[in-house]
Design a protein around this motif. Sequence first.
Motif, PDB file in Angstrom:
ATOM      1  N   LEU A  74     -25.460 -40.779  16.398  1.00 43.79           N
ATOM      2  CA  LEU A  74     -24.382 -41.759  16.460  1.00 43.79           C
ATOM      3  C   LEU A  74     -24.872 -43.107  15.969  1.00 43.79           C
ATOM      4  O   LEU A  74     -26.043 -43.452  16.145  1.00 43.79           O
ATOM      5  N   VAL A  84     -16.633 -34.135  14.476  1.00 44.71           N
ATOM      6  CA  VAL A  84     -17.886 -33.364  14.433  1.00 44.71           C
ATOM      7  C   VAL A  84     -17.849 -32.241  15.457  1.00 44.71           C
ATOM      8  O   VAL A  84     -18.245 -31.103  15.189  1.00 44.71           O
ATOM      9  N   VAL A 140     -16.538 -38.534  16.752  1.00 47.00           N
ATOM     10  CA  VAL A 140     -17.134 -37.501  17.607  1.00 47.00           C
ATOM     11  C   VAL A 140     -16.207 -36.282  17.695  1.00 47.00           C
ATOM     12  O   VAL A 140     -16.661 -35.130  17.630  1.00 47.00           O
ATOM     13  N   HIS A 142     -20.826 -40.708  13.186  1.00 47.61           N
ATOM     14  CA  HIS A 142     -21.451 -39.556  13.821  1.00 47.61           C
ATOM     15  C   HIS A 142     -21.896 -38.643  12.693  1.00 47.61           C
ATOM     16  O   HIS A 142     -21.062 -38.069  11.993  1.00 47.61           O
ATOM     17  N   GLU A 202      -9.513 -34.498  22.729  1.00 50.13           N
ATOM     18  CA  GLU A 202      -9.889 -35.860  23.135  1.00 50.13           C
ATOM     19  C   GLU A 202      -9.394 -36.931  22.177  1.00 50.13           C
ATOM     20  O   GLU A 202      -9.487 -38.125  22.487  1.00 50.13           O
ATOM     21  N   PHE A 210     -23.457 -47.430  15.031  1.00 54.63           N
ATOM     22  CA  PHE A 210     -22.417 -48.448  15.162  1.00 54.63           C
ATOM     23  C   PHE A 210     -22.797 -49.637  14.289  1.00 54.63           C
ATOM     24  O   PHE A 210     -23.925 -49.739  13.805  1.00 54.63           O
ATOM     25  N   HIS A 230     -13.320 -45.830  12.441  1.00 49.34           N
ATOM     26  CA  HIS A 230     -13.331 -47.109  13.148  1.00 49.34           C
ATOM     27  C   HIS A 230     -13.350 -46.909  14.663  1.00 49.34           C
ATOM     28  O   HIS A 230     -13.509 -47.868  15.412  1.00 49.34           O
ATOM     29  N   ASP A 231     -13.174 -45.677  15.118  1.00 50.82           N
ATOM     30  CA  ASP A 231     -13.186 -45.361  16.548  1.00 50.82           C
ATOM     31  C   ASP A 231     -14.194 -44.236  16.765  1.00 50.82           C
ATOM     32  O   ASP A 231     -14.064 -43.161  16.177  1.00 50.82           O
ATOM     33  N   PRO A 232     -15.219 -44.463  17.593  1.00 53.58           N
ATOM     34  CA  PRO A 232     -16.236 -43.421  17.765  1.00 53.58           C
ATOM     35  C   PRO A 232     -15.660 -42.117  18.320  1.00 53.58           C
ATOM     36  O   PRO A 232     -16.147 -41.033  18.011  1.00 53.58           O
ATOM     37  N   GLN A 233     -14.622 -42.233  19.137  1.00 55.72           N
ATOM     38  CA  GLN A 233     -14.055 -41.019  19.727  1.00 55.72           C
ATOM     39  C   GLN A 233     -13.456 -40.122  18.622  1.00 55.72           C
ATOM     40  O   GLN A 233     -13.514 -38.902  18.704  1.00 55.72           O
ATOM     41  N   ASN A 272     -26.596 -49.088  12.685  1.00 56.03           N
ATOM     42  CA  ASN A 272     -27.514 -49.358  13.789  1.00 56.03           C
ATOM     43  C   ASN A 272     -27.403 -48.257  14.821  1.00 56.03           C
ATOM     44  O   ASN A 272     -26.347 -47.653  15.001  1.00 56.03           O
ATOM     45  N   ARG A 289     -18.057 -47.030  12.726  1.00 54.28           N
ATOM     46  CA  ARG A 289     -18.806 -46.105  13.567  1.00 54.28           C
ATOM     47  C   ARG A 289     -19.182 -44.856  12.795  1.00 54.28           C
ATOM     48  O   ARG A 289     -18.433 -44.405  11.929  1.00 54.28           O
TER      49      ARG A 289
END
Lengths: 418, 418
Positions: free
Chosen positions: B208, B190, B187, B62, B115, B210, B181-184, B346, B60
Amino acid sequence: MDRRKMLGLAGAGAVGAAAAGVVGAQVFDTPQPAQAADAGAAIPFYGEHQAGIVTPAQDRLHFVAFDVITSKRDELVELLQRWTMAAARMTAGKDAGSIGAVNGAAEAAPDDTGEAIGLPPSGLTLTIGFGPTLFRTADGKDRFGIAGKRPPALTDLPRFAKDTLLPEISGGDLCVQACAHDPQVAVHAVRNLARIGFGTVSVRWSQLGFGRTSSTSRSQTTARNLFGFKDGTANLKAEDTKLLQDQLWVQPGDGPEWMAGGSYVVTRKIRMLIETWDRTSLGEQEAIIGRNKGEGAPLTGTKEFDEPAFAVQDAAGGSTIAMDSHVRLAHPDFNNGARLLRRGYNFVDGSDGLGRLDAGLFFIAYQRDPRRQFVPMQTQLSRQDALNEYIRHVSSGLFACPPGIRAADDYWGRSLFE
Amino acid sequence: MDRRKMLGLAGAGAVGAAAAGVVGAQVFDTPQPAQAADAGAAIPFYGEHQAGIVTPAQDRLHFVAFDVITSKRDELVELLQRWTMAAARMTAGKDAGSIGAVNGAAEAAPDDTGEAIGLPPSGLTLTIGFGPTLFRTADGKDRFGIAGKRPPALTDLPRFAKDTLLPEISGGDLCVQACAHDPQVAVHAVRNLARIGFGTVSVRWSQLGFGRTSSTSRSQTTARNLFGFKDGTANLKAEDTKLLQDQLWVQPGDGPEWMAGGSYVVTRKIRMLIETWDRTSLGEQEAIIGRNKGEGAPLTGTKEFDEPAFAVQDAAGGSTIAMDSHVRLAHPDFNNGARLLRRGYNFVDGSDGLGRLDAGLFFIAYQRDPRRQFVPMQTQLSRQDALNEYIRHVSSGLFACPPGIRAADDYWGRSLFE
């Protein structure tokens, strides 16, 4: 040839189990499994209820709303039939069509777009809903001869206090919620449904999300939203069988018979003003939510799943859980017992041109009757919730999600159109 | 207290190993590991080169670009120091600051947004770059006294044929690529850098992504882009040690000394007209790319890693791999040997208001000198590539990425500012 067989990858067992549902148009009454599947496995498409509602929330979302651009009922019905076949295939980890991405004639366009070749089913679920405008347009037209079947519960949502909705990312005639553990699998599914629908439907809006913020099963831990708080602690869960009958699934006699076993979904894109929130003190943040940030316990307790004690007062005689706190105003005790099954996702859509991240929560909530659940709850929250200073509702949708597909000759919406 | 310790989760070993780099300001010369880390583990922040370049591409992205809004050099330097400390912490799976999300005073804003509490390091890398406008503004102003240190290779990219760039999502004074490996987790990183930079920098744009489309290590399989084709088969890989010296890392004597060990990154947001592509025949798609869709083999071969045989002709006397095919025009044989290390992703950014998904490839390419690599390659591709009918370049960026942080008292850009 399915995409895993072609490449000789694992997962054939799960696919076989799901595919077995197709043979002989067998009726499935087995409830959705409550256990989280392993991240690559398939989730059964057939069942009493649609998958993707009480299914343990997957990690990634692609939600899409379509406008129907044909005026012909038979074209719409044919699309729903073709979509159902493609959805059954893709949720089992197969190509969208029987020819596939790479096995057709060189002169023909493939019937799958190919970007999921080699990827396992990844827990993909596809869940369809019908919007109010499918039954009757804003100018009163009965477009497809189904206006008489519109459920009263599929209401036009009122304008709530502080709503700042953008019509271009709200509403829609049809919606499909694609959830999966791999975003490429969810995107592939939506993209192929859009491809199949070319000329019949048009993408109205779509939304990607990550980091499920509401667990829908006791087998899952509670994830955090972009305010940094646990979200979904008090969510309806797959294991709450009795509550699901009361609060989630449309019951016989609730309205038109075609919706029995279905559910209504409300979507709200909630922009979070995270830059403002991030400069708020920890104490203020916790007072606004009514829970502490680390454990997620109510301010009157010590553990996440402790019940909030709303009557408890502090030394100064004020409520320990403030009257305008989110946890109080959203609690069933102050909403005539109403509850929701939420399965929202965090989103970041780049930045907003004003130097800030465009981020927040894409709220998704399933329920038996929005007139008794979401509408009164949101009416109260929109007027009083202390959190309103930090959020903006920028889109809204309400869709009637029919019951599950029980047999291979069934299709999405058959009970509505036949 | 780091976020995993607080919740007693796994991953402490990996964090300990990374954190050891901070103690005693030790100098690290160990190259980045070429093996894909397990998805939860930490990737070392310290090293000869910045992590996030030859690091096996995480799942992933960002990516964020900032405008510097202060005119004071010391404020900019202080921000880079604070960012470096936060980046070292977050890549090790810790909170962005030493107080953390939930352990500070109730009256204070937390120094982490929370988060990512409970989430492992997830292979997070943070990679910084400096844009041309940091050295000298468009109107010629030397804002921070570093105009004389601008590398000639940090050129202003020319306008390429068919460019349809949007200035508001192009360029920027600073960029940070967050991969995980984890979008959270990406994010979160950033968002916390933006929080720390409040008042000094402003988010110009962010993206973003993936489904990494370019493997950067032979330990990875080649993923697929949204055209459904494998992407990155001929990419520079971490194991190509000699080629990396020639093509990726800035060498002593290449330009100003502060960039030795660094690299230049070009970003291009490439919108794909997927609806048009999806109605193109399989044969036409394969002719445009120059590879088959299933295996990814060149049209003159049978296996993905077969070398394309550009001289081979078909029965009619035409080239089997067409003259305007993407694989031919992008190949080193037709670009004076120039190669790139790509690590694009992508993207799907909802829909475009015209009934289509807003989807494509966020192209990211690292290289030793864009004047000899990206610029001539893209000049040729933009004029001749058959793929141009199906793509639009809508954003562009070029940034100078300094060498790695070697010690705990070092900071991003120290060699530039001191």
